[in-house]
Write a protein that holds these residues in place. Sequence first.
Motif, mmCIF file in Angstrom:
data_model
loop_
_atom_site.group_PDB
_atom_site.id
_atom_site.type_symbol
_atom_site.label_atom_id
_atom_site.label_comp_id
_atom_site.label_asym_id
_atom_site.label_seq_id
_atom_site.Cartn_x
_atom_site.Cartn_y
_atom_site.Cartn_z
ATOM 1 N N SER A 89 0.825 -1.206 0.000
ATOM 2 C CA SER A 89 0.000 0.000 0.000
ATOM 3 C C SER A 89 0.862 1.261 0.000
ATOM 4 C CB SER A 89 -0.934 0.001 1.211
ATOM 5 O OG SER A 89 -0.222 0.247 2.413
ATOM 6 N N LEU A 90 2.078 1.178 0.546
ATOM 7 C CA LEU A 90 2.999 2.323 0.486
ATOM 8 C C LEU A 90 3.504 2.528 -0.935
ATOM 9 C CD1 LEU A 90 5.119 1.691 3.718
ATOM 10 C CD2 LEU A 90 3.213 3.287 3.420
ATOM 11 N N ILE A 91 3.795 1.416 -1.624
ATOM 12 C CA ILE A 91 4.263 1.521 -3.004
ATOM 13 C C ILE A 91 3.182 2.103 -3.902
ATOM 14 C CG2 ILE A 91 5.095 0.213 -4.990
ATOM 15 C CD1 ILE A 91 6.259 -1.831 -3.050
ATOM 16 N N CYS A 92 1.940 1.636 -3.711
ATOM 17 C CA CYS A 92 0.841 2.110 -4.556
ATOM 18 C C CYS A 92 0.288 3.447 -4.090
ATOM 19 C CB CYS A 92 -0.281 1.075 -4.568
ATOM 20 S SG CYS A 92 0.184 -0.501 -5.299
ATOM 21 N N ILE A 140 9.764 8.255 1.577
ATOM 22 C CA ILE A 140 9.562 7.333 0.452
ATOM 23 C C ILE A 140 9.582 8.133 -0.843
ATOM 24 C CG2 ILE A 140 7.967 5.713 -0.634
ATOM 25 C CD1 ILE A 140 6.857 5.064 2.109
ATOM 26 N N ARG A 141 10.316 7.636 -1.817
ATOM 27 C CA ARG A 141 10.342 8.242 -3.151
ATOM 28 C C ARG A 141 9.810 7.210 -4.140
ATOM 29 N NH1 ARG A 141 13.167 12.868 -3.473
ATOM 30 N NH2 ARG A 141 13.530 12.635 -5.713
ATOM 31 N N LEU A 142 8.832 7.622 -4.934
ATOM 32 C CA LEU A 142 8.219 6.751 -5.923
ATOM 33 C C LEU A 142 8.518 7.293 -7.316
ATOM 34 C CD1 LEU A 142 4.783 6.327 -4.098
ATOM 35 C CD2 LEU A 142 6.717 4.735 -4.083
ATOM 36 N N PHE A 143 9.196 6.501 -8.108
ATOM 37 C CA PHE A 143 9.601 6.894 -9.459
ATOM 38 C C PHE A 143 10.414 8.182 -9.426
ATOM 39 C CE2 PHE A 143 5.566 4.585 -9.714
ATOM 40 C CZ PHE A 143 5.976 3.469 -10.432
#
Length: 724
Positions: free
Chosen positions: A477-480, A491-494
Amino acid sequence: MRRIPSTLAGTAALKASKPSNTRSKRLRLDSSKESAAPTPLAVVRIRHEAGGAFYRNHPRAATENNPKLFPNLTFIVPSSVKPPKNQEHWAIIGPSSSGKTTFLQILRGQHVSLPAKARTYPYLESPTVTLKDPGMRVPSRAIQYVGFDGEKGLGEQAPRSAYLSSRYESRREETDFSVLDYLKGNTELNPLQDIGANKVDEKGLKLVIHDLRLGDLINMPVSNLSNGQTRRARIAKALLSNPELLLLDEPLMGLDPPTLLSLSPMLHKLAQNLSPRLLLTLRPQDPIPEWITHIMYLKNCAPVHAGRKENVLQKLAAQAEAIKQGILPPESALPDTHELGRSLTCHGIYEPKKRTVTETDLVYFVKKMVPKQIEFKGLQSEKSRAKTGSRKLEIASQATALSRDGYPLHDEEPVEVGEPLVEMEGAHIKYGEKSVLGKWTQEVDGVAKQGLWWTIRRGERWGIFGPNGSGKTTLLSLICSDHPQTYSLPIRLFGRSRLPEPGYPGVSIFDIQARIGHSSPEIHNHITKSLTLRKVIANAWADTFKGVPKLDDIANARIDACLRWFEDELRLFKSVDGEKSGSTAWADEVLFGGLPFSAQRVALFLRAIVKSPDLIILDEAFSGMDNFVRDRCLLFLAHGENKCFNSLRQIISSKIAKNGEVRVSGLSKEQALVCISHVREEIPGSVRKWICLPEAVTGKPPRVGTLDGPIEGCYKRWGEIWDM
């Protein structure tokens, strides 16, 4: 009539006979062995009489698709058992749609019985039950059913959340009942005055909470439970109703190895003590608890083999070898039997021992066990057999050059990786004072740091493992970015943070989810069942579950390619009016909610991969699929339309690839993969990195490792992950 003893819970017996007015074989489970001792009353008694069978609707009703169910069957569940050394415990095994659930429903009194007296409940009508609890005279109350098909959740008493991320919020709604409320039945917003009729025995409550490891969950909202925790809670709820017979439909599906090891002995104890009587079904890929003594293998709502466990496994082995040698045609093969036979003990899961089949076994099998209507080529000549003598033919699964999805069993070259897609630098999830993920000290480049440190790069294939409730789904759920705390965590996403940074805007949730393909039980619960099959797959290009997808010619071509490739799995009925070959118009008529559970899982898998996203997340994505369907999905994930199986389950190049018409090519080095599963066979062969989360209360850091080949290639790799 010749009778072959073979009991259920110590007193049922297996016998096969041929009626005078038909050539079909009858398979009976009976307890009518000649004896001077009085025969115990049966909890359920099903007897074949005058062509007795079961129907979903009355045969006189004008309904379609109403075949006979389990014709010519006698089956008895006794009310008492023999001494422990003589007890026999049954498991009903078969692939999806083989009739396991239907069989359990029939035992519980569902479906029309013709004649009506073919199914009776003598023990429930006895004075013993009347004195104990008159309510138990009703079969639907005395016989409890617990199914685990991924859609039922905790049932009507635990409404599902309104939206996907609500399970991760700390705010409690009035309908967020705790696990303790659920077990006690206190799940009504406006309950009637409690006069004690539905009170739960406190001693029994404490026992099931302890045995099913629910102690740390009793104050948690039921909507926050993981899939495995939900299963344990449902079993506990059923046990608290003190049924005479408990039917568990695929109870091992989705449970982690530690829970399996603790659940199996508990079920054995229940079966031994008749508290309650127990009957369970298993998938062929499930390990068989060692205390199971007898099994029945189903196909098309009929028993194929039934009897002592070892004898049935040997018959299945002989049948497989007969097909391998060309004695029987490939179409006579039973589905999903090549993985059957693993044993679940209190110490671990063990692979089946090598089985040997002599030519004498094959002769007996062909002459005695194979229906006469199946044509076969025959055995070797007498002269040829004289040369080979009693040569044994080993049929155990042998090491092959490739995994089931076409990867070498041992790596030859390292995997190329690229830029980071997900970066977590000290993530810690907690609700108030309770931590659910990241409350540990983790060593990073030789330095001890707090929280979860984890990076996913392009080209990497990760497996996330851990006990039920360890935080695997929370981690996803953190990734999405479904989890509200994603905004406040490092958290860094992409390559970007959710919140704005100097010189850079924050990344929106729509930008994130547009680059992720996701299949999970939570997604399954929120997909609108009234959507057509095509719209479900096309939803990969939409911003929300009910949004309008933005499709172009390439997207439509990829959707059509997926529909054609999996037409056999997704299309229930094929027209006979000369429909144009290759057309996918049928997908506009098929409703997602009308598909079998296995087919729904296939559709959601295709939705996750069809647009070739940067990151693919498969959370229990293959759960509920038949083995062959699962293997086709794994092969498609890896190679797209380039590879396929032939009739012998060998991987070959497809005609589409040879003609240069491939639209979906499988995983590329630009993509990353993350998967979760507790079943070894559901892990893609490309997975090389793994992280195993600890139980939330231990405070231990996660274990991380790298594999030198597919998990399938060496069982020790699976044991290393689980530290077993």
